[in-house]
Design an enzyme around this catalytic site. Structure first.
Site, PDB file in Angstrom:
ATOM      1  N   SER A 105       0.815  -1.215   0.000  1.00 46.45           N
ATOM      2  CA  SER A 105       0.000   0.000   0.000  1.00 46.45           C
ATOM      3  C   SER A 105       0.850   1.266   0.000  1.00 46.45           C
ATOM      4  O   SER A 105       1.592   1.520  -0.942  1.00 46.45           O
ATOM      5  CB  SER A 105      -0.960  -0.050   1.195  1.00 46.45           C
ATOM      6  OG  SER A 105      -1.928   0.952   1.131  1.00 46.45           O
ATOM      7  N   ASP A 246      -2.516   6.304  -3.501  1.00 46.36           N
ATOM      8  CA  ASP A 246      -1.359   5.685  -2.858  1.00 46.36           C
ATOM      9  C   ASP A 246      -0.861   4.537  -3.724  1.00 46.36           C
ATOM     10  O   ASP A 246      -1.329   4.345  -4.850  1.00 46.36           O
ATOM     11  CB  ASP A 246      -1.691   5.230  -1.433  1.00 46.36           C
ATOM     12  CG  ASP A 246      -2.666   4.064  -1.391  1.00 46.36           C
ATOM     13  OD1 ASP A 246      -3.391   3.851  -2.382  1.00 46.36           O
ATOM     14  OD2 ASP A 246      -2.704   3.361  -0.366  1.00 46.36           O
ATOM     15  N   ASP A 248      -1.182   1.340  -3.966  1.00 45.21           N
ATOM     16  CA  ASP A 248      -2.088   0.350  -4.555  1.00 45.21           C
ATOM     17  C   ASP A 248      -3.442   0.945  -4.902  1.00 45.21           C
ATOM     18  O   ASP A 248      -4.373   0.219  -5.238  1.00 45.21           O
ATOM     19  CB  ASP A 248      -2.244  -0.868  -3.643  1.00 45.21           C
ATOM     20  CG  ASP A 248      -2.971  -0.563  -2.340  1.00 45.21           C
ATOM     21  OD1 ASP A 248      -2.962   0.605  -1.922  1.00 45.21           O
ATOM     22  OD2 ASP A 248      -3.536  -1.496  -1.742  1.00 45.21           O
ATOM     23  N   ASP A 250      -5.940   2.255  -3.366  1.00 44.72           N
ATOM     24  CA  ASP A 250      -7.189   2.048  -2.636  1.00 44.72           C
ATOM     25  C   ASP A 250      -7.533   3.240  -1.750  1.00 44.72           C
ATOM     26  O   ASP A 250      -8.535   3.224  -1.044  1.00 44.72           O
ATOM     27  CB  ASP A 250      -7.159   0.750  -1.816  1.00 44.72           C
ATOM     28  CG  ASP A 250      -6.143   0.771  -0.684  1.00 44.72           C
ATOM     29  OD1 ASP A 250      -5.331   1.714  -0.616  1.00 44.72           O
ATOM     30  OD2 ASP A 250      -6.157  -0.181   0.130  1.00 44.72           O
TER      31      ASP A 250
END
Length: 452
Positions: A105, A246, A248, A250
């Site tokens: 992440s 960010d 990833d 999400d």
């Protein structure tokens, strides 16, 4: 009965790459155990969708997971670098048994992680993760596939296009982004191709930053953890909007046309109010975490809306949303869950909802993104070594003192990080001096405990 989870944290497994638990051996073992767990029926082929972000170590862990799944007899569908919500979406779309995202992440490239999604596209429950950990501790050799039953690996070549179309479908069909100049910062992460393309296809003039991953630069001075880069770019280019994702993708933060940052709480409030006006907000309820600002709660109440809080982590937000039938939730950090369109946090889809409000109301970002006046809020992290101070009587006494000081006007939240040896201390109140007094005192107590 499943043992207590030791590998899985608040958002999958995470750690330093090539160091336990982010090793080839553990990843392969996880692939075998998860594969066997989800292969409930023996009369059909079973499959897993496997994606990753742009970290150098992603190749290593991807290969290890593939080996584990194949040896368990599960087919692997490789999709390459894509956002975490894309893996959840593709798992459902392809009728796969499992989805796996290799990502840490918003963490630096030195870390990596593994997130698992069930066939319904939702993150696995604590109980299922515990059962998979149980399997990992067992001798699985007798249960692995025979030579004729070993799984096959294949690559889904149009995975990115499928996700782009899915994201665009959340944007009202009669609207376009013509005339809008948008800066998109993809954190040199998994959305570096799909997010700019989706915005361009909807008609926007797109200025890209953080879209040149090299395996080492994910989240490095860019993305939602470094929003100052986005804000500066918006001012430099005279853009109408800025969007920061960010690693990833999400989570998302927004910058208005003046380069001012808009956090997740403001985004939640904006979408909630707009959806209520259009009878789209289920139950007139929004789900956030204990970290969301009290100003948001007050503003929602003034609009006839209820706010429900959960523990920190978008998985807990999603669980509460499913329990009560809500379709909007999120975190101050930028995780936005819009369950009409996605089963997990989706930064691009959330950004498109904000853009839709601007286009539909013909109002600039600076007007629509100031839903409430936030209470002064201060968050500090205190690092410790050894035993966590969270169970200390001294800390309990400090919290009781803080609660008394804040009674009726604010609140204190203490939270142990799920990934690092940190205690997060957050306080908020209308009196900013009181907030600083409380946080500083509690942090001093934690430091004293840690060094005792």
């Amino acid at each position: 009965m499943a043992t207590k989870r030791s590998l899985f944290g608040t958002d999958g497994i995470r750690g330093t790459a090539n160091t336990a638990p982010m090793t080839v051996e553990i990843a392969q073992r996880l692939g075998q155990a998860a594969g066997l767990y989800f292969m409930r029926s023996q009369n059909r082929r079973h499959s897993v969708v496997l994606g990753k972000d742009t970290r150098l170590s992603g190749y290593m862990l991807e290969c290890a997971l593939v080996a584990g799944f194949l040896s368990a007899g599960m087919d692997v569908i490789l999709v390459g670098p894509l956002p975490t919500p894309a893996i959840a979406m593709l798992t459902r779309s392809l009728r796969a048994d499992l989805g796996v995202m290799v990502s840490a992440s918003h963490n630096p490239f030195t870390d990596n992680g593994i997130k698992l999604f069930g066939p319904d596209g939702f993150k696995l429950s604590d109980e299922v993760e515990g059962e998979i950990e149980d399997l990992m501790s067992q001798d699985l050799s007798a249960r692995l596939a025979s030579p004729a039953q070993i799984g096959r690996a294949s690559r889904l070549t149009d995975a990115a296009g499928r996700y782009i179309e899915n994201a665009k479908a959340s944007f009202p069909r009669g609207l376009r982004l013509d005339g809008l100049k948008i800066v998109i910062d993809c954190a040199n992460g998994s959305a570096y191709r799909v997010a700019p393309t989706a915005l361009w296809e909807l008609g926007a003039e797109v200025i890209k930053i953080g879209c040149s991953p090299d395996g080492l630069n994910i989240n490095d001075g860019v993305g939602s953890t470094h929003p100052e880069t986005l804000c500066a770019a918006v001012r430099e280019h005279g853009a109408d909007f800025g969007i920061a994702l960010d690693g990833d993708a999400d989570r998302v933060l927004i910058a208005d046309e003046n380069g001012n940052l808009v956090d997740g709480d403001q985004i939640i409030g904006l979408i909630a109010a707009f959806w209520k006006q259009h009878d789209r907000l289920r139950g007139n309820t929004v789900v956030t975490t204990v970290m969301s600002n009290m100003g948001l709660e007050k503003a929602l109440a003034e609009n006839g809306l209820e706010l429900q809080r959960t523990a920190v982590g978008d998985r807990y937000v999603v669980e509460r949303m499913r329990e009560i039938g809500a379709n909007l939730g999120g975190e101050q950090s930028g995780h936005m869950v819009l369950s009409d369109y996605a089963t997990t946090g989706d930064g691009l889809i959330a950004a498109l909802q904000v853009l839709a409000v601007s286009v539909e109301t013909k109002r600039p970002a600076s007007e629509i993104c100031r839903f409430f006046t936030p209470y002064p809020q201060l968050l500090k992290n205190v690092r410790y070594s050894g035993t966590s101070p969270m169970s200390s009587p001294d800390l309990a006494a400090a919290k009781a003192w803080a609660d008394e000081r804040l009674a009726g006007s604010g609140r204190l939240v203490l939270r142990a990080s799920g990934t690092e040896p940190l205690i997060r201390v957050m306080a908020e109140a209308q009196d900013e001096a009181l907030v600083h007094e409380v946080v500083d005192h509690v942090c001093d107590v934690i430091r004293a405990i840690a060094h005792a």
